[in-house]
Design an enzyme around this catalytic site. Sequence first.
Site, PDB file in Angstrom:
ATOM      1  N   LYS A  43       1.030  -1.149   0.227  1.00 52.62           N
ATOM      2  CA  LYS A  43       0.177  -0.287  -0.077  1.00 52.62           C
ATOM      3  C   LYS A  43       0.952   0.969   0.255  1.00 52.62           C
ATOM      4  O   LYS A  43       0.609   2.057  -0.858  1.00 52.62           O
ATOM      5  CB  LYS A  43      -1.259   0.299   1.018  1.00 52.62           C
ATOM      6  CG  LYS A  43      -2.054  -0.848   0.953  1.00 52.62           C
ATOM      7  CD  LYS A  43      -2.926  -1.310   2.316  1.00 52.62           C
ATOM      8  CE  LYS A  43      -3.782  -2.458   2.424  1.00 52.62           C
ATOM      9  NZ  LYS A  43      -4.452  -3.198   3.417  1.00 52.62           N
ATOM     10  N   GLN A  87      -4.237  -1.575   9.445  1.00 52.31           N
ATOM     11  CA  GLN A  87      -4.495  -2.725   8.953  1.00 52.31           C
ATOM     12  C   GLN A  87      -4.580  -4.585   9.563  1.00 52.31           C
ATOM     13  O   GLN A  87      -4.792  -4.086  11.214  1.00 52.31           O
ATOM     14  CB  GLN A  87      -3.144  -2.881   8.694  1.00 52.31           C
ATOM     15  CG  GLN A  87      -2.643  -4.361   7.946  1.00 52.31           C
ATOM     16  CD  GLN A  87      -3.142  -4.497   6.698  1.00 52.31           C
ATOM     17  OE1 GLN A  87      -3.680  -3.481   6.334  1.00 52.31           O
ATOM     18  NE2 GLN A  87      -3.498  -5.846   6.105  1.00 52.31           N
ATOM     19  N   ASP A 110     -10.965   1.986   3.908  1.00 48.63           N
ATOM     20  CA  ASP A 110     -11.338   0.998   3.490  1.00 48.63           C
ATOM     21  C   ASP A 110     -13.428   0.721   3.900  1.00 48.63           C
ATOM     22  O   ASP A 110     -13.985   0.483   3.418  1.00 48.63           O
ATOM     23  CB  ASP A 110     -11.082   0.212   5.026  1.00 48.63           C
ATOM     24  CG  ASP A 110      -9.522  -0.350   5.274  1.00 48.63           C
ATOM     25  OD1 ASP A 110      -8.688  -0.372   3.913  1.00 48.63           O
ATOM     26  OD2 ASP A 110      -8.982  -0.533   5.860  1.00 48.63           O
TER      27      ASP A 110
END
Length: 273
Positions: A43, A87, A110
Amino acid sequence: MAVKVKQQQKEAADALKAKGITPCLAVVIVGEDPASKVYVAGKIRDCGEVGIESREYALPEATTQEELLALVEKLNADDTVSGILVQLPLPKHLDEKAIINTIAPNKDVDAFHPANVGRIMIGDYDFLPCTPAGVMELLKEYEIDPTGKECVVVGRSNIVGKPQAMLLLHQNGTVTVCHSRTKDLKEVTLRADILVVAIGRGEFITGDMIKEGAVVIDVGMNRNSAGKLVGDVEFSSAEKKASYITPVPGGVGPMTRAILMKNTVKAAELNAK
């Protein structure tokens, strides 16, 4: 396809920077999970390619709930941070739900916050979860219109299965969601014009479960007994039946990360307003 999306976001990020707005993604990782570290590194590399500033917050395994919540609150309040990504999975002693619920919805790249999930349900959203949105971009790129088609989603996770079903529904697909309690799964999957599989079981869906000419999208990422990376679909038998099929690795995975870049650029634009 992922390269194309990232190039579009690079151009969008450059346009924002010309206006004095720098997109910035804060990535929080707790502990030493090897897979998580690989994902985070990918990422951050993508951010560099697109021209998004990235800030990594690598916290020790022993980080407390209070410490992690305090960091998220600090990032919420930081006007130079466009998007926040924590994460997953987190170490067992931390409450994932509480952490996700603390991320400001306008920085939730997200799209896991309940406010964003609700907006996806009614079709009025700023951000979409990266994997389901990546699947929809692939369908669009190959001019596969879900309208009126039998769409079957295997898996009902909050991250992929449920939002994927909603996005196909928004595109006028007739959607069935299958899960571990579904009776005669094969009978259902054989009806699918578009089959999306996201269950985390290596090569579980085989060619005899797929309708001739179906579009098969494999979201799975597993290691088989030989240590090889495989999807949830047995590619060798499925490709004989499918009109289109995504490979693992290299299909949906790069699209997931490309959509994260798209969400971060959009967050920068929205937050600047």
